[in-house]
Enzyme design. Structure first.
Site, short mmCIF file in Angstrom:
data_model
loop_
_atom_site.label_atom_id
_atom_site.label_comp_id
_atom_site.label_asym_id
_atom_site.label_seq_id
_atom_site.Cartn_x
_atom_site.Cartn_y
_atom_site.Cartn_z
N CYS A 32 -13.81 -17.78 -23.74
CA CYS A 32 -14.78 -16.85 -24.33
C CYS A 32 -16.12 -17.56 -24.53
CB CYS A 32 -14.24 -16.37 -25.67
SG CYS A 32 -15.35 -15.29 -26.57
N CYS A 75 -20.89 -14.39 -20.11
CA CYS A 75 -19.89 -13.65 -20.87
C CYS A 75 -18.72 -13.42 -19.93
CB CYS A 75 -20.48 -12.32 -21.34
SG CYS A 75 -19.27 -11.23 -22.10
N HIS A 77 -16.79 -11.10 -19.48
CA HIS A 77 -16.64 -9.76 -18.90
C HIS A 77 -17.62 -9.50 -17.76
CE1 HIS A 77 -14.42 -9.44 -22.58
NE2 HIS A 77 -14.18 -8.15 -22.43
N GLU A 136 -14.25 -3.21 -20.92
CA GLU A 136 -12.96 -2.96 -21.58
C GLU A 136 -12.50 -1.52 -21.31
OE1 GLU A 136 -11.16 -5.11 -23.99
OE2 GLU A 136 -12.42 -6.82 -23.51
N ASP A 194 -9.33 -15.94 -24.88
CA ASP A 194 -10.52 -15.10 -24.90
C ASP A 194 -10.34 -14.04 -25.98
OD1 ASP A 194 -13.00 -13.97 -24.12
OD2 ASP A 194 -11.97 -12.47 -22.92
N SER A 195 -11.44 -13.38 -26.30
CA SER A 195 -11.34 -12.30 -27.28
C SER A 195 -10.62 -11.08 -26.69
CB SER A 195 -12.75 -11.89 -27.72
OG SER A 195 -13.54 -11.62 -26.58
N1 DGL Z 1 -15.35 -12.86 -24.51
C1 DGL Z 1 -16.68 -12.58 -25.00
C2 DGL Z 1 -17.66 -13.57 -24.38
O1 DGL Z 1 -17.41 -14.15 -23.34
C3 DGL Z 1 -17.11 -11.18 -24.68
C4 DGL Z 1 -16.37 -10.12 -25.44
C5 DGL Z 1 -16.60 -10.16 -26.91
O2 DGL Z 1 -17.72 -9.85 -27.39
O3 DGL Z 1 -15.66 -10.48 -27.58
O4 DGL Z 1 -18.71 -13.75 -24.92
#
Ligand code: DGL
Length: 275
Positions: A83, A194, A196, A162, A20-21
Site C-alpha cells: 500500500c 497508488c 489501484h 474497488e 494492502d488496504s
Molecule cells: N492502497 C492504497 C494506496 O496504495 C489505496 C487505497 C486506499 O486508499 O486505501 O495508497
C-alpha cells in the site's frame, strides 16, 4: 527492550507477507509471483478499513502495525507493504512493530521514475495522504536532486477501482478532471503512486498521452524483494509457491475483483481484528 534482528530464526521456507488496504496490492503480489514463482505468499487486504488514503497518518499506522503483527504471527519471513499510503506514512512504525524485514513501495517507484525520466520533470498521483506526506517527492529528490516534481491527489480513483469500473466514459471524465493540470505541467514520467492505479493504466495513459512514461512500483518492488531475500539467505529457489488470501471484512467483493484481476478463482478467508 532489545529489538529482534530482522529475519532472526527465519528460514527460506516461510511465506512472504504482502499487505494492502484492499484489492490493489494484488498488482504487487502478481509481480512478485511472476518474478519469484517458488515463493509462497500470504496476502492481507484490510478491507474493513479501506480506504487508507483519506485517513490520518496515526490511524493508518495503527491499522498497518496490527496487520503486520498478524502476518508475523503467521510466520512470514519478510513483509511487503504494498500500500502506497501505508508506505508513505507508516513504514517506520511498521518496521518497529515487527521483527521481520519490511519493504515498502515508495523507494522502488521513485527509483524507477528517476531512472526513466529524460527531462527530470516527474509527476506523482496518489491518495490524499500519500501526496500530503511528500514521501515520493523526498524519495525522487534524494535520488535525483534537480528533479522537478508535481503531485496530484486523485481520491475518487480508488472507489472506482474497488467498484470494478476500470474503463468507460465516467472514469474517463474523472481522469480528465484530475489530470488536466498534470498534463499541462509537462512531466515526461508519471508515477502511479497508488496500488489501484495500475488498473486504470489505460485511462491514465489516454489522458496523459504517449510521450509520458507511466511507472508502477510493482515490478521494481518485486526486484527489491528478490535482492533482499537473496542478501539474507531467505530466497526459495525450487518448487512452486502457493498464495493465500486473507481479508478483514466479508470476502465476497474481494473474491470477485481478484478473479477479474488475476484471472482465476482464489480462496479468501476472513480474519477479524478485535475492537
Ligand atoms: N492502497 C492504497 C494506496 O496504495 C489505496 C487505497 C486506499 O486508499 O486505501 O495508497
Amino acid at each position: 527492550m532489545r529489538r529482534r534482528r530482522p529475519s532472526a530464526g527465519r528460514t527460506s521456507d516461510g511465506p512472504v507477507g504482502v499487505f494492502d488496504s484492499g484489492i490493489g496490492g494484488l498488482t504487487v503480489l502478481d509481480a512478485i509471483s511472476r518474478r519469484m514463482p517458488a515463493e509462497s505468499l500470504v496476502y492481507f487486504g484490510d478491507t474493513a478499513h479501506v480506504p487508507y488514503g483519506t485517513k490520518s497518518p496515526e490511524a493508518v499506522a495503527r491499522y498497518s502495525s496490527e496487520v503486520a503483527r498478524y502476518l508475523e504471527g503467521l510466520g512470514v519471513k519478510a513483509l511487503v507493504v504494498a500500500c502506497n499510503t501505508a508506505s508513505a506514512v507508516a513504514l517506520p512504525t511498521v518496521r518497529r512493530a515487527v521483527g521481520v524485514p519490511v519493504i515498502g513501495v515508495i523507494l522502488p517507484g521513485a527509483k524507477a521514475a528517476a531512472e526513466a525520466s529524460r527531462s527530470g520533470r516527474i509527476g506523482i498521483i496518489g491518495t490524499e495522504a500519500t501526496i500530503a506526506s511528500g514521501a515520493y517527492t523526498r524519495a525522487v529528490k534524494g535520488l535525483r536532486p534537480k528533479a522537478r516534481v508535481t503531485g496530484a491527489a486523485c481520491p475518487l480513483f480508488v472507489p472506482f477501482v474497488e467498484e470494478g469500473w476500470w474503463d468507460g466514459s465516467v472514469i474517463e471524465a474523472v481522469a480528465r478532471r484530475y489530470l488536466g493540470t498534470m498534463r499541462r505541467s509537462g512531466v515526461d514520467t508519471l508515477i502511479l503512486g497508488c496500488t489501484h492505479y495500475p488498473l486504470l493504466r489505460g485511462v491514465v495513459a489516454a489522458e496523459m498521452g504517449k510521450a509520458v512514461t507511466l511507472i508502477d512500483s510493482a515490478e521494481q518492488t518485486a526486484i527489491e524483494l528478490w535482492a533482499l531475500l537473496r542478501r539474507l539467505g531467505l530466497e526459495r529457489t525450487s518448487g512452486k509457491g502457493k498464495a493465500r488470501f486473507i481479508v478483514s471484512d466479508g470476502p465476497g467483493r474481494f473474491r470477485m475483483l481478484a478473479r477479474r484481476l488475476i484471472g482465476k478463482d482464489v480462496d479468501v478467508r476472513r480474519h477479524r481484528f478485535d475492537g
